[in-house]
Design a protein around this motif. Structure first.
Motif, short mmCIF file in Angstrom:
data_model
loop_
_atom_site.label_atom_id
_atom_site.label_comp_id
_atom_site.label_asym_id
_atom_site.label_seq_id
_atom_site.Cartn_x
_atom_site.Cartn_y
_atom_site.Cartn_z
N GLY A 34 37.79 38.06 53.35
CA GLY A 34 38.56 39.23 53.88
C GLY A 34 38.22 40.29 53.40
O GLY A 34 36.95 40.76 53.07
N PRO A 35 39.41 41.20 52.82
CA PRO A 35 38.85 42.35 52.22
C PRO A 35 38.91 42.36 50.69
O PRO A 35 38.64 43.17 50.09
N ARG A 36 38.91 41.17 50.17
CA ARG A 36 39.00 41.03 48.63
C ARG A 36 37.45 40.52 48.23
O ARG A 36 36.67 39.63 48.81
N LEU A 37 37.03 41.13 47.03
CA LEU A 37 35.66 40.67 46.57
C LEU A 37 35.96 39.64 45.74
O LEU A 37 36.88 39.83 44.75
N VAL A 38 35.22 38.54 46.08
CA VAL A 38 35.50 37.48 45.07
C VAL A 38 34.36 37.56 43.88
O VAL A 38 33.24 37.77 43.98
N ARG A 39 34.88 37.41 42.50
CA ARG A 39 34.17 37.86 41.31
C ARG A 39 33.21 36.57 40.98
O ARG A 39 33.65 35.33 41.16
N PRO A 43 34.38 31.54 35.32
CA PRO A 43 36.02 31.61 35.75
C PRO A 43 36.70 32.23 34.21
O PRO A 43 36.74 31.56 33.20
N SER A 44 38.01 32.95 34.70
CA SER A 44 38.74 33.28 33.64
C SER A 44 39.25 32.15 32.91
O SER A 44 39.97 31.16 33.46
N SER A 45 39.67 32.30 31.84
CA SER A 45 40.30 31.38 30.90
C SER A 45 41.72 31.40 31.02
O SER A 45 42.40 32.51 31.15
N GLY A 46 42.49 30.19 31.09
CA GLY A 46 43.92 30.49 31.05
C GLY A 46 44.42 31.01 29.80
O GLY A 46 45.53 31.54 29.92
N LYS A 47 43.82 31.06 28.56
CA LYS A 47 44.04 31.85 27.30
C LYS A 47 43.34 33.10 27.32
O LYS A 47 42.27 33.21 27.23
N LYS A 48 44.31 34.08 27.27
CA LYS A 48 43.57 35.47 27.23
C LYS A 48 43.33 35.91 25.66
O LYS A 48 43.96 35.17 24.65
#
Length: 87
Positions: A34-39, A43-48
């Protein structure tokens, strides 16, 4: 009074002159849902992680940098191992 001339150039391109769309081109293209860009990428980790300014000895930095790409992640892993051993 002088007349303004239309100086804009056409942006139309003949479709016959367009480059061929190859698999390589599609692999590098942005993916949209849709209008969203998929990076793409990891994938980002759950731990920042925390952005921090730290000073290490030149010897330590040189050693880990010499191990190639991902050296900061390996440094993080070594520090985690040290924490586990000293709890």
């Amino acid at each position: 009074m002088t007349e303004k001339k239309n100086v804009s150039k056409t942006t139309w391109t003949d479709p016959d002159d367009a480059p061929e769309l190859t698999d390589e081109w599609f692999e590098g293209a942005d993916l949209m849902e849709g209008p969203r860009l998929v990076r793409r990428g990891r994938p980002s980790s759950g731990k920042k992680k925390v952005l921090l300014s730290v000073r290490y000895s030149q010897e330590v930095v040189d050693y880990f940098r010499a191990t190639g790409e991902g050296w900061q992640t390996r440094m993080d892993a070594v520090l985690k191992m040290w924490i586990d051993q000293h709890r």
